[in-house]
Design a protein around this motif. Sequence first.
Motif, mmCIF file in Angstrom:
data_model
loop_
_atom_site.group_PDB
_atom_site.id
_atom_site.type_symbol
_atom_site.label_atom_id
_atom_site.label_comp_id
_atom_site.label_asym_id
_atom_site.label_seq_id
_atom_site.Cartn_x
_atom_site.Cartn_y
_atom_site.Cartn_z
ATOM 1 N N PHE A 1 0.859 -1.182 0.000
ATOM 2 C CA PHE A 1 0.000 0.000 0.000
ATOM 3 C C PHE A 1 0.891 1.227 0.000
ATOM 4 C CE2 PHE A 1 0.916 -0.963 4.393
ATOM 5 C CZ PHE A 1 1.163 0.267 4.975
ATOM 6 N N GLU A 2 0.308 2.362 -0.306
ATOM 7 C CA GLU A 2 1.052 3.614 -0.308
ATOM 8 C C GLU A 2 0.802 4.326 1.012
ATOM 9 O OE1 GLU A 2 1.323 4.815 -5.006
ATOM 10 O OE2 GLU A 2 -0.478 5.410 -3.901
ATOM 11 N N GLY A 3 1.864 4.554 1.778
ATOM 12 C CA GLY A 3 1.710 5.193 3.079
ATOM 13 C C GLY A 3 3.061 5.404 3.735
ATOM 14 N N ILE B 1 7.259 -0.816 10.109
ATOM 15 C CA ILE B 1 7.567 -1.822 9.087
ATOM 16 C C ILE B 1 9.003 -1.655 8.621
ATOM 17 C CG2 ILE B 1 6.979 -2.612 6.761
ATOM 18 C CD1 ILE B 1 4.090 -1.807 7.336
ATOM 19 N N LYS B 2 9.724 -2.791 8.611
ATOM 20 C CA LYS B 2 11.140 -2.772 8.245
ATOM 21 C C LYS B 2 11.340 -2.196 6.849
ATOM 22 C CE LYS B 2 12.894 -6.534 11.135
ATOM 23 N NZ LYS B 2 13.587 -7.845 11.164
ATOM 24 N N ASN B 3 12.341 -1.345 6.749
ATOM 25 C CA ASN B 3 12.736 -0.714 5.482
ATOM 26 C C ASN B 3 11.658 0.209 4.916
ATOM 27 O OD1 ASN B 3 15.199 -2.253 5.471
ATOM 28 N ND2 ASN B 3 14.040 -3.990 4.667
ATOM 29 N N GLY B 4 10.681 0.562 5.734
ATOM 30 C CA GLY B 4 9.638 1.466 5.282
ATOM 31 C C GLY B 4 10.002 2.921 5.522
ATOM 32 N N PRO B 5 9.171 3.849 5.041
ATOM 33 C CA PRO B 5 9.460 5.281 5.164
ATOM 34 C C PRO B 5 9.648 5.735 6.608
ATOM 35 C CG PRO B 5 7.650 4.910 3.643
ATOM 36 C CD PRO B 5 7.926 3.601 4.298
ATOM 37 N N GLU C 1 2.544 7.799 -3.532
ATOM 38 C CA GLU C 1 3.984 7.583 -3.388
ATOM 39 C C GLU C 1 4.749 8.831 -3.807
ATOM 40 O OE1 GLU C 1 7.292 4.513 -5.364
ATOM 41 O OE2 GLU C 1 5.157 4.315 -5.794
ATOM 42 N N GLY C 2 5.711 9.244 -2.970
ATOM 43 C CA GLY C 2 6.536 10.407 -3.284
ATOM 44 C C GLY C 2 6.090 11.687 -2.613
ATOM 45 N N THR C 3 4.872 11.718 -2.082
ATOM 46 C CA THR C 3 4.396 12.911 -1.373
ATOM 47 C C THR C 3 4.884 12.886 0.075
ATOM 48 O OG1 THR C 3 2.298 11.837 -0.783
ATOM 49 C CG2 THR C 3 2.375 13.078 -2.841
ATOM 50 N N GLU C 4 4.913 14.038 0.710
ATOM 51 C CA GLU C 4 5.425 14.150 2.077
ATOM 52 C C GLU C 4 4.303 14.406 3.073
ATOM 53 O OE1 GLU C 4 8.534 16.949 2.629
ATOM 54 O OE2 GLU C 4 10.039 15.755 1.556
ATOM 55 N N ILE D 1 8.127 12.736 6.535
ATOM 56 C CA ILE D 1 8.145 11.377 6.005
ATOM 57 C C ILE D 1 7.660 11.390 4.559
ATOM 58 C CG2 ILE D 1 7.346 9.005 6.340
ATOM 59 C CD1 ILE D 1 6.649 9.784 9.230
ATOM 60 N N THR D 2 8.467 10.829 3.668
ATOM 61 C CA THR D 2 8.070 10.717 2.268
ATOM 62 C C THR D 2 7.333 9.396 2.068
ATOM 63 O OG1 THR D 2 9.995 12.010 1.546
ATOM 64 C CG2 THR D 2 8.868 10.681 -0.119
ATOM 65 N N ARG D 3 6.068 9.507 1.703
ATOM 66 C CA ARG D 3 5.273 8.298 1.498
ATOM 67 C C ARG D 3 5.882 7.444 0.400
ATOM 68 N NH1 ARG D 3 1.217 12.466 1.804
ATOM 69 N NH2 ARG D 3 -0.097 12.281 3.683
ATOM 70 N N ASP D 4 5.712 6.141 0.567
ATOM 71 C CA ASP D 4 6.289 5.196 -0.390
ATOM 72 C C ASP D 4 5.345 4.004 -0.503
ATOM 73 O OD1 ASP D 4 8.004 3.991 -2.151
ATOM 74 O OD2 ASP D 4 9.747 4.009 -0.818
#
Length: 577
Positions: A97-99, A117-121, A157-160, A178-181
């Motif tokens: 998901f995008e968040g 979540i590991k390796n998440g934003p 994705e890509g928004t802050e 935080i930059t959403r990914d």
Amino acid sequence: MKSKYLKHGFLILMVFLLSSMGYIGAAYGEDKLTEIDKMTIMNLIADKVRSFHIDPINVIELYDGAIRGMIDNLDPHSSYMPPAAAIDFAERIEGNFEGIGITFSVINDKITVIGVIKNGPSERVGLKSRDKIVIIDGIDAVGISEDKVKELLRGPEGTEVQVNVERPGEEDLLKFSITRDRVEINSVSHAYMIDNITGYLALATFTSHTDANVLKALSMLKSQGMERLILDLRNNSGGLLNAAIRVADLFINEGKIVSTRGRRNIDNRVWEANKSARYGTIPIIVMINHISASASEIVAGALQDHDRALIVGQTSFGKGLVMRPIPLENNKDLGNLMLTVARYYTPSGRLIQRPYDGSKEDYLREGFDDFDPNALDADKKGRSVFKTDLGREVYGGGGITPDKTLLQNKILNELERTLRRSNLFFEFADGYLVRNNDIPDDFNEFLFNYRIPEHEIARFKEFAIGKDIKIGNVSLFREELKKLLKKFDVPEESAEAVEKSLVNMGIDLDETLFMKSIDYIDRGIKMEIARMLWGTEERYKIWHTEDTELISALSYFEEAGNLLERRLALGEIKQDE
């Protein structure tokens, strides 16, 4: 009156009205009404109900009831998903998901980070478990609903998104940009080495990324010395068919994995192993229970039919239906129809689907029933018998019957179930770490030797009471015993003999639920402390100290090894090079 109509749905209302108007019954020429006529009748009745019924009726809710009634007549698993539910389903199945990549709960009106979540934003910028998000993009976030939280934190994705958090030990608010990914949901809930040679992997669901998640976990375990594997499919209710096929393919070198048969030719398919199983020669024990269903049963069934793994636990749920989400569109998104399009069969030809002749409620209850009739030889009579590659007998028509039936873990009492559904352990552990500085630095020391002090258990008791948790109830053992005896037609006077035997064993039947639950409470607090200080894997390690099913499963590796040797002797599994 209104609730009665809403409860039974619009279809029941239609049947009643049409019967009274002479539209139903052969005597009135029902067979002459076309499909279009029926749809017209439905709309006309909706209009008349809105205009003339004695109570104000929400026709939208009646239509919802009509939809449910229509689909419930098909099978227990077909369903309609409104647009929002369809989006959530797609995210779960896609496994991303995008968040910003956190799990959270609103505790005392504050957005509390449960896990990152590991390796998440969020991990990348330093957000931690126990952080409390109080401001989101300048908006006061205290007291907002969980749905509103998702609306504010998720985005393209890509928004802050800017968040301000309270953190234990910090006087001032911490600010994070935080930059959403696109955040991947790992299908492997936890994987670790139980001992020097035994890997353990718990699979929570089957998504488009599951095989990659499993491969990564297996590679990690192998690098740590894994020579044998526990694959835990307990409580895994399924997911994507293709994901199950790819997971089974990691362990099966040759032969059929699964086949499907439907009304249309496109739904009649056979999937074969691709002859390159990367883990084709390690002993495997697969754990299942009553909640293991669908894709889990495909994996367990394939490994059992090919004698590739020893299956242990309790009989699985018995869902052998292939579902397909079918978008409903009419100039706008109207949701999805989740429709049964085929049945699936294990390599030996078994249909795992349980009969569903009765009500949906009975069907679901029977699937989760703690009583396991399929494990009893007497109850296998009359069931379809199939043969594995080595000639072992397996059974169709009622889930996957384990090779070895395990006694279930201790059934939680009323208080323990209430605590498990709440966030009280997490909330209490948060304050515990502020009050106490005696937590060992070494996790194994904490795991095996640390106990929550009595005064903190007493504090938890007052804490729970303050949250309106009933902790002083006398055990409901006697009532539960009577229900159990009645269920199996055992004379009620036998209850007295059972109670007497337990008392003679020193068991206090009148002990309060809180006293009976102290070990569970101790473990629950420790699990959350472990999550906060070390991570999710360590949290599960604490849970597994009392996982009697897992402990029992480990004792069957000699048999699993013998099964593998016999299977390899057939010459159909390529040895690892």
